[in-house]
Structure formats: C-alpha cells, structure tokens
Write a protein that holds these residues in place. Structure first.
Motif, short mmCIF file in Angstrom:
data_model
loop_
_atom_site.label_atom_id
_atom_site.label_comp_id
_atom_site.label_asym_id
_atom_site.label_seq_id
_atom_site.Cartn_x
_atom_site.Cartn_y
_atom_site.Cartn_z
N ARG A 1 0.53 -0.69 0.00
CA ARG A 1 -0.44 0.26 0.64
C ARG A 1 0.76 1.42 -0.03
N ALA A 2 1.97 0.76 0.79
CA ALA A 2 2.64 2.32 0.94
C ALA A 2 3.34 2.95 -0.21
N LEU A 3 3.51 1.91 -0.94
CA LEU A 3 4.75 2.30 -2.21
C LEU A 3 3.59 3.01 -3.68
N ALA A 4 2.05 2.43 -3.43
CA ALA A 4 1.60 2.30 -4.52
C ALA A 4 0.91 3.63 -5.31
N ASP A 5 0.98 4.13 -5.64
CA ASP A 5 -0.31 5.93 -6.15
C ASP A 5 -1.61 5.35 -5.98
N VAL A 6 -2.14 3.98 -6.27
CA VAL A 6 -3.50 4.36 -5.85
C VAL A 6 -3.78 2.67 -5.30
N VAL A 7 -4.89 2.68 -4.40
CA VAL A 7 -5.32 1.04 -4.20
C VAL A 7 -6.74 1.04 -5.16
N ILE A 8 -6.78 -0.19 -5.22
CA ILE A 8 -7.89 -0.66 -5.90
C ILE A 8 -8.35 -1.86 -5.79
N GLU B 1 -7.45 4.68 -17.58
CA GLU B 1 -8.59 6.47 -17.04
C GLU B 1 -7.65 6.68 -15.44
N LEU B 2 -7.06 5.42 -13.88
CA LEU B 2 -6.32 5.93 -13.28
C LEU B 2 -5.00 6.21 -13.59
N ALA B 3 -4.48 6.57 -14.67
CA ALA B 3 -2.51 6.21 -14.66
C ALA B 3 -3.04 7.27 -15.79
N ASP B 4 -3.91 7.97 -16.76
CA ASP B 4 -3.58 8.97 -17.09
C ASP B 4 -4.46 10.42 -15.86
N ARG B 5 -4.65 9.60 -14.78
CA ARG B 5 -4.54 10.83 -13.52
C ARG B 5 -3.47 10.92 -13.10
N GLY B 6 -2.04 10.01 -13.49
CA GLY B 6 -1.59 10.31 -13.12
C GLY B 6 -1.17 9.09 -11.64
N LEU B 7 -2.41 8.26 -11.63
CA LEU B 7 -2.20 7.21 -10.99
C LEU B 7 -1.16 5.76 -11.87
N ARG B 8 0.37 5.82 -12.07
CA ARG B 8 0.54 5.08 -12.90
C ARG B 8 1.06 3.31 -11.72
N ARG B 9 1.11 3.12 -10.36
CA ARG B 9 1.42 2.16 -9.50
C ARG B 9 0.07 1.56 -8.62
N GLN B 10 -0.32 1.12 -10.08
CA GLN B 10 -1.91 0.33 -9.00
C GLN B 10 -1.22 -0.64 -7.96
N LEU B 11 -2.23 -0.86 -7.73
CA LEU B 11 -2.37 -2.12 -6.31
C LEU B 11 -3.70 -2.38 -6.16
N THR B 12 -4.49 -3.75 -6.58
CA THR B 12 -5.72 -4.07 -6.27
C THR B 12 -5.68 -4.81 -5.38
N GLU B 13 -6.50 -5.06 -4.39
CA GLU B 13 -6.51 -6.00 -3.23
C GLU B 13 -8.31 -6.68 -3.84
N GLY B 14 -8.31 -7.03 -4.80
CA GLY B 14 -9.58 -7.53 -5.04
C GLY B 14 -10.77 -6.73 -5.05
#
Length: 272
Positions: free
Chosen positions: A87-94, A192-205
C-alpha cells in the motif's frame, strides 16, 4: 523472514548485493521490504505500458481466499507487513465495492516509515482508494469518503445511476467513468487511473474484480501469500468469474518464507 529463492532479475534485492545475504531468519525491515517490492522504474509518462497493476491476495493450501467471508483469519503478521508495504508503495489501491463493504475499508493512512520514499517518488502522503462499482451502492457517510487524506475515487460506468453519481461527488469522491452502461471495463479503468497520474496500481480484490483484471489481460504482477492452513468448505478462490481461454503463465520473481507462510511474487512473462 528469509528468501528461499532470491532471484537476479528483481528490481532490487532487498539492499543485499550478495543473494546469500538474504538467507537469514531475521525479520526484514520495512525499508528492505520496500526495496524488494519496488515498482519497476522507467514507466512511460503516457501511452501503452504507462501503468503497472499488481494484485495482493492470500490463499490457503486448499485454495480458499477467505474464511467466514474475510481474509484476515488466514493471514499473519508478516502478511500484514507486506500488505502495508505494498500500500505504501502504490499511487492507488483498487478494490471492488463488495470487498470495501465486507472488509470495512477505511482511507489509507500516511506512514512515517515511507514518507521520504513517497516524497522522492513524487507521491502524496498516502495512496488514493479507488472503489470499482456499477451500482454505486456505497455508504458515502463512512470515513472512506469523509476523512481521506486524498479524495477517494469511485470507478463506474457511463450508465451508472445519476443520483448515486451525484451523491458520490457531493461526498467529495472523484467519479471515474471507465465503461459503457453500468459495467466497468477493467483495462479502461487501469488507463483512466493512469491518465490521472496514478500509475503504480495495487488491487486487493476481491476475487471477482481480480478475475476481471485477469480475463482482460490487465494484470502485470501477483503478490500471493500462501497460508499453511486448510479450511475445506466452498470459499472463493483468489480470482473468480469466467475462465480465460488460454491460461497465461507468470514467472516467479521472488519467494519469501516465514513460519510456514510463503510470499510469492509473480510477473507476466512479457512484463518489464
């Protein structure tokens, strides 16, 4: 925690130049975990490949991703340290709306241990939370929407109920349209998330959302904790939904062990 199979193609090797140095029973520091799980460098600012989507999931030996509807009973302290590091490395948690409700999601918090690393990477104090939902059946009075350090995002389709979109925006959430009708296109959500600058993405399901990312070929990396437990029953696997026509093979990037728990990191073979 020790590395059973330190590999040479890791982005970093947990601050150890000699892989044999990794074979130790001491507990890894958060900084070492951050180095070991660092996102790839050199992602392009825009266009194809400008985002990196990794998933973090836990499974028992017999394939259960949950027990009594939650993942916590099959987790452990080391798993939670890795969870917090990712989480601490991500731009966004999906996360899917069902998981947000079931797991009682709250806003991601700023952590002093990662503050300098995030600042150096040009990141804010904490990752945004992005909730994937077609119906927007969410309680917008919860702290996830009323108390985030950065606005929570709601990812939905163009045909989502207008009154629920209005309610989300009124609560301070940013609405991201990533599909037609009420359905969210997983590959489009990544873009869409990357276009908002959120390129380091993490999904937790949860498993349904991860299954959609897998089916769309959008997943770059899977961080999987294998819990040394057996539960039987009919619990979900880590990925659900329709199967893919041809299984996609991933390559092992690293494997750690602590107290019988295995922490694997797998990357798509054609990924950087």
């Amino acid at each position: 925690m020790r590395s059973l199979f330190p590999v040479t193609d890791l982005t970093t090797t947990a601050a150890a130049s000699d892989p044999s140095e990794l074979l130790t029973d001491r507990e890894w520091s958060l900084d070492e975990l951050a180095e070991a799980y660092a996102y790839p460098t050199g992602l392009p600012a825009e266009g194809p490949g400008n985002a990196w989507l990794r998933a973090n999931m836990v499974s028992t030996l017999d394939g259960a991703a949950q027990h009594d509807g939650r993942s916590q009973p099959i987790s452990c302290g080391a798993d939670m340290r890795i969870f917090g590091t990712l989480r601490a490395l991500a731009d966004v948690v999906i996360a899917g709306a069902g998981t947000v409700r079931q797991e009682g999601y709250r806003p991601a918090r700023a952590r002093e241990a990662f503050a300098a690393r995030r600042a150096a990477a040009g990141q804010g104090p904490a990752p945004a939370i992005a909730v994937v939902t077609g119906s927007l059946d969410l309680d917008f009075s919860l702290p996830l929407f009323t108390e985030p350090l950065v606005p929570t995002l709601v990812v939905t389709g163009a045909g989502a109920p207008a009154d629920r979109i209005a309610a989300a925006r009124k609560a301070g959430a940013e609405v991201v349209i990533a599909g037609e009708g009420t359905r969210v296109d997983p590959a489009r959500a990544v873009r869409e998330l990357a276009d908002r600058g959120l390129r380091r993405q993490l999904t937790e399901g949860g498993p349904r959302l991860l299954g959609q990312f897998v089916a769309a070929g959008a997943l770059d990396e899977l961080c999987l904790t294998l819990s040394p437990m057996l539960t039987a029953g009919d619990a979900q696997r880590i990925a659900g939904g329709p199967g893919v026509i041809v299984p996609e093979r991933f390559a092992l990037a690293s494997l750690l062990e602590e107290d019988g728990f295995l922490f694997g990191r797998y990357r798509r073979r054609d990924a950087r």
